[in-house]
Write a protein that holds these residues in place. Sequence first.
Motif, mmCIF file in Angstrom:
data_model
loop_
_atom_site.group_PDB
_atom_site.id
_atom_site.type_symbol
_atom_site.label_atom_id
_atom_site.label_comp_id
_atom_site.label_asym_id
_atom_site.label_seq_id
_atom_site.Cartn_x
_atom_site.Cartn_y
_atom_site.Cartn_z
ATOM 1 N N SER A 125 0.841 -1.197 0.000
ATOM 2 C CA SER A 125 0.000 0.000 0.000
ATOM 3 C C SER A 125 0.875 1.246 0.000
ATOM 4 O O SER A 125 2.041 1.209 0.395
ATOM 5 N N VAL A 127 0.943 5.783 0.494
ATOM 6 C CA VAL A 127 0.298 6.946 1.096
ATOM 7 C C VAL A 127 0.987 8.196 0.563
ATOM 8 O O VAL A 127 2.201 8.191 0.302
ATOM 9 N N THR A 133 5.267 10.216 -2.584
ATOM 10 C CA THR A 133 4.571 8.982 -2.234
ATOM 11 C C THR A 133 5.466 8.098 -1.390
ATOM 12 O O THR A 133 6.650 7.943 -1.677
ATOM 13 N N TYR A 136 4.095 1.384 2.398
ATOM 14 C CA TYR A 136 4.141 0.600 3.630
ATOM 15 C C TYR A 136 5.087 -0.584 3.407
ATOM 16 O O TYR A 136 4.736 -1.541 2.715
#
Length: 224
Positions: A125, A127, A133, A136
């Motif tokens: 993932s 974020v 950017t 994870y």
Amino acid sequence: MTYRRFDGQENEFEEWALSNPGGIVVNSSPGRLNPTYLKAHRPKCNSFWNHPEARTNYSKHCFDSATEAIEYLRVNEIGKPGFECTACRVAALEPTPEFTEFEKRVAVLLAEGVTQDPPGNIHPSKVEISGGTAYYRDPLVAARVQQYAEGKCELCRAHAPFRTVRGTPYLEIHHVRKLADGGGDTVCNTVALCPNCHRATHYAQDARDLTRALYDALARLRPQ
């Protein structure tokens, strides 16, 4: 994904725990996943082994990794487990996009030792942060790769340029196929490099040749 549930089957749970030291156990209410009670532990956490009622009075929902546990619970709209257990320091297994916290978790795992290749995450993932950017990343993947490197750059084979304040050789984690290009956060796509080689794989004129050299040198890598 491997998901097992144990409701008081102690022998079966112990067998799973012994064979999955890098896994995650989500303790929840008897017979089900209760969104209001989701406590993450590592398989050999003293919460289970020193207190037998912790094994028999709750459902144990077992996953190969923290990433899988979080994703399974998210998809099923159950919620995110708590990683607060200090007895087993389960928070060290939780993926994070935050660099400083990631490094701390890797250091904890290196100090303990990693005995198996973790599954990692093929599609980590991401974020959005102020600088762009972030993904994870699984600390267990980085720790395992650092073990493989044995304190030497996996490209030029030179010793790490220095030791960190935690006493570990300083090598940087590099995804051979970038996460932004669809690469996985897995042991078969990750290497540990000295700072110079790491920059070279991104910016050198012969960066593609360096990537091919990594594939040729390291049998664990698989093109993605």
